[in-house]
Design an enzyme around this catalytic site. Structure first.
Site, mmCIF file in Angstrom:
data_model
loop_
_atom_site.group_PDB
_atom_site.id
_atom_site.type_symbol
_atom_site.label_atom_id
_atom_site.label_comp_id
_atom_site.label_asym_id
_atom_site.label_seq_id
_atom_site.Cartn_x
_atom_site.Cartn_y
_atom_site.Cartn_z
ATOM 1 C CD GLU A 72 -1.255 0.787 4.296
ATOM 2 O OE1 GLU A 72 -0.962 -0.445 3.937
ATOM 3 O OE2 GLU A 72 -1.124 1.892 3.571
ATOM 4 C CG ASP B 228 4.833 9.875 1.544
ATOM 5 O OD1 ASP B 228 4.254 8.954 0.795
ATOM 6 O OD2 ASP B 228 5.312 9.927 2.684
ATOM 7 C CE1 TYR C 75 2.274 -0.240 -0.886
ATOM 8 C CE2 TYR C 75 1.249 0.127 1.219
ATOM 9 C CZ TYR C 75 1.624 0.423 -0.070
ATOM 10 O OH TYR C 75 1.208 1.851 -0.646
#
Lengths: 407, 270
Positions: free
Chosen positions: B50, B61, B176
């Site tokens: 990734e 994030d 995911y």
């Protein structure tokens, strides 16, 4: 003093079920937030049509915020501009000093009904932070306000006010250290504390349902103004003028007039040091569509899609995006968007202060500057209605610094 | 042509192995080292890569990836450059799947159709846009399909079962699963909390299931490997690369970080 019911008229210009206004708006967030937004949507649309909830909201606006705010004829300002009659919608007279309180009262009430115990908010100029800390204090909820380090310095008075109100102000040191970065940090907090936390977004941006919800809670401004025009002047205004950062005060004023085709609506963006420079925050005038903070809208980015640092003398307009409904109003031609520079806003700040004894927020000064310029080109029997979205007490330090005065 | 992601997961399933999926931010710590670091990761046991596309406002994030993004942007890394890194990587490695991970606006600016074409030409196999849930993917989806690029979708602890079906219908390659409510790199993962969600998710989708967020050590990777088909490790790896003073050093750090994790994961199956 009576207050018009917030449920009086059906809301037009509604987005689709995912919050799209034409190609704009939507729900561009990470998967973890989707469920929280679904819950919020469900709660908001349920309570919006609940008479008891809306009666409580109206009562809070009347008795706590101090609504309705006056529609004031600025006689000397009108004379100096030398054209159309200039009216000011006095949102600066609200509790905590700006229109921001309308929305936070509404969202806090919603948070309460949803059983959320913790409030978070982002703030630029500090007005939304203060308004959030205020309603959190009133409802006995804990409150964390995210604020860019740069803004903390230029709005020190509001930082202290938030602390007095019991809120924790967390400095944001990432990116440009202004409003956009505070929004990023608030979203990170929300995703981490999603079970007990209500995120009060302060403007008509962000993922659905925020743009429509914040607009609705602020639409009391336009509803009152429309009613006051008809009662005091037996006519609608020719032009509405309001400053646009994220665009909540403008959307609140514009929304109830959208069906009145003869009423021009003009949003004034921060042209900073000039639209021809890179130092401004005028995403509608000089930006292009993209995706930021949960919605598709006009924004300022570089050729790689990185969000640009913006500049405005007023922290509240210093934001690289704008509410998606404004993007749609621009594209459809229903509203017009223009820019006013730092210098022009400063001049209007002084003019309004000296001519009318009203010290406007630097954000609102942008609208005053354009309203005066426009009035000069219009006939005396016409009316320009300017949203005086906030008072300027918080800005005196900034004004002093800009003019080289030590307090 | 068959997508490399499908081929890779089929091979892993046949071998009874769990995919090790490291994430690095493209261009960090130094743009000139990225391709070598990717090869080093593969040599040390990575099955899928990734590659983070740096964005100025990475609101999902944590601090480690935020800082990596800022460093990369300050060195001129953008989506176009990221595609060049992938193209260069493909000269020596035509099998390891590469998934671009990031935020939508750089792709908006590039243009969906142009991006899909250039990404496929460079050898990109999938994209995971954190701020683009399936509801908003309709327009992009057509262009990705035209060029055989897989949309990789997230599932979160807050995702309802009804929504899992909707996501599964859109997703390709692998799902995911975000292991906890929070941002990347936070220290909140309890492996035991994954048992129920993984079981439920598997009843809604036959796609391979990768788990990410908060996996930092060989121990946690090994525990997750017992449950999932893939283990994603990002922030801890980026932190390990931070401060590398040469390309060689960066590759050595990548290998030293990943090899023990690979070993622990493989042992968890024996």
């Amino acid at each position: 003093m009576s207050i018009e019911s917030s449920t009086a008229e059906p809301l037009s210009f509604e987005p689709d079920e995912y919050g799209h206004f034409g190609p704009y708006g939507g729900t561009y967030v990470s998967e973890t937030l989707i469920h929280a937004l679904d819950e919020l949507k469900e709660a908001y649309f349920r309570w919006r049509s609940d008479d008891e909830f809306m009666a409580r909201f109206d009562s809070d606006l009347a008795n706590y915020v101090g609504r309705p705010s006056p529609l004031y004829f600025a006689k000397r300002l009108t004379e100096v501009a030398g054209g159309a009659r200039i009216l000011l919608k006095r949102e600066d007279l609200n509790h905590t000093g700006a229109h921001k309180i309308n929305n936070t009262v509404g969202q806090a009430l919603l948070a309460h009904h949803m059983g959320k115990t913790r409030i978070i908010a982002e703030t630029g100029a500090g007005q939304h932070g203060v308004a959030s800390a205020t309603v959190a204090a009133r409802l006995g909820k804990s409150c964390v306000v995210y604020m860019g380090e740069v803004d903390i310095h230029r709005q020190a008075i509001n930082v202290f006010r938030m602390k007095l109100l019991g809120a924790e102000v967390r400095p944001v040191t990432s990116g440009s250290q202004t409003l956009k970065d505070a929004l990023n940090e608030a979203m990170r907090d929300w995703v981490t504390n999603i079970d007990d936390t209500f995120y009060i977004i302060g403007t008509v941006a962000g993922p659905h349902p925020y743009p429509v919800m914040v607009r609705d809670f602020n639409a009391v401004v336009g509803r009152e103004a429309r009613k006051q025009m008809l009662k005091q002047y037996e006519a609608l205004p020719d032009v509405l003028v309001a400053c646009v950062g994220g665009g909540s005060n403008a959307m609140g004023l514009f929304h109830p007039f959208i069906a009145d085709d003869d009423v021009r609506m003009i949003g004034v963006e921060a042209a900073g040091k000039g639209l021809h420079t890179k130092h401004h925050a005028a995403s509608l005038c000089a930006g292009r569509p993209g995706v930021l903070h949960g919605c598709r809208t006009y924004l300022m980015d570089d050729d790689s899609g990185q969000i640009e640092h913006t500049h405005s003398v007023s922290a509240g307009l210093d934001y690289p995006g704008v509410g998606p409904e404004h993007a749609w109003l621009k594209d459809t031609g229903r509203a017009e968007y223009v820019g006013v520079t730092d210098d022009e806003a400063m001049e209007a700040f002084h003019q309004l202060t000296r001519l009318e004894g009203i010290l406007p927020a630097l954000e609102s000064s942008h609208a005053v500057a354009y309203g005066m310029r426009l009035a000069a080109e219009m006939r005396p029997d016409q009316t320009v209605l300017i949203n005086l979205s906030g008072r300027g007490d918080k800005d005196v330090q900034t004004v002093a610094e800009l003019e080289g005065i030590t307090l | 042509m068959k997508n490399r992601i499908d081929s890779r997961f089929e091979a892993l399933a046949a071998a009874g192995r769990t995919a090790l999926i490291p994430f690095v931010t493209a261009g960090d710590p130094d743009p000139a080292w990225t391709v070598s670091v990717l090869h080093a990761l593969v040599d040390s046991g990575a099955d899928v890569l990734e590659l983070g596309v740096p964005f100025s406002d990475p609101s999902a994030d944590g601090p480690v990836i935020q800082a990596a993004s800022e460093r990369a942007i300050s060195r001129g890394v953008n989506l176009r450059r990221v595609l060049e890194y992938v193209r260069e990587f493909r000269r020596k490695d035509s099998e390891t799947p590469v998934v671009l991970m990031g935020y939508l606006n750089p792709i908006e600016r590039y243009g969906y159709a142009d991006f899909a074409q250039d990404a496929a030409g460079s050898g990109v196999d999938g994209i995971l846009m954190v701020d683009c849930p399936p509801e908003e993917m309709e327009n992009l989806r057509g262009d990705l399909d035209d060029h055989g690029i897989f949309p990789i979708c997230l599932v979160a602890p807050t995702t309802t079962e009804a929504r899992m079906d909707a996501i599964a219908a859109q997703a390709r390659g692998y799902l995911y699963y975000v292991s906890f409510k929070g941002i990347t790199g936070a220290n909140r993962l309890e492996e035991s909390s994954l048992v129920d969600p993984v079981r439920i998710l598997r009843s809604h989708s036959k796609l391979p299931l990768a788990v990410g967020f908060g996996i930092k050590s060989p121990e946690s990777a090994s525990a997750v490997a017992g449950l999932a088909d893939g283990v994603v490790i990002g922030s801890a790896l980026i932190a390990a690369l931070e401060g590398a003073d040469s390309e060689q050093d960066a590759c050595a750090r990548a290998a030293n970080f990943l090899a023990p994790i690979r070993e622990a994961m493989d042992n968890s199956h024996s």
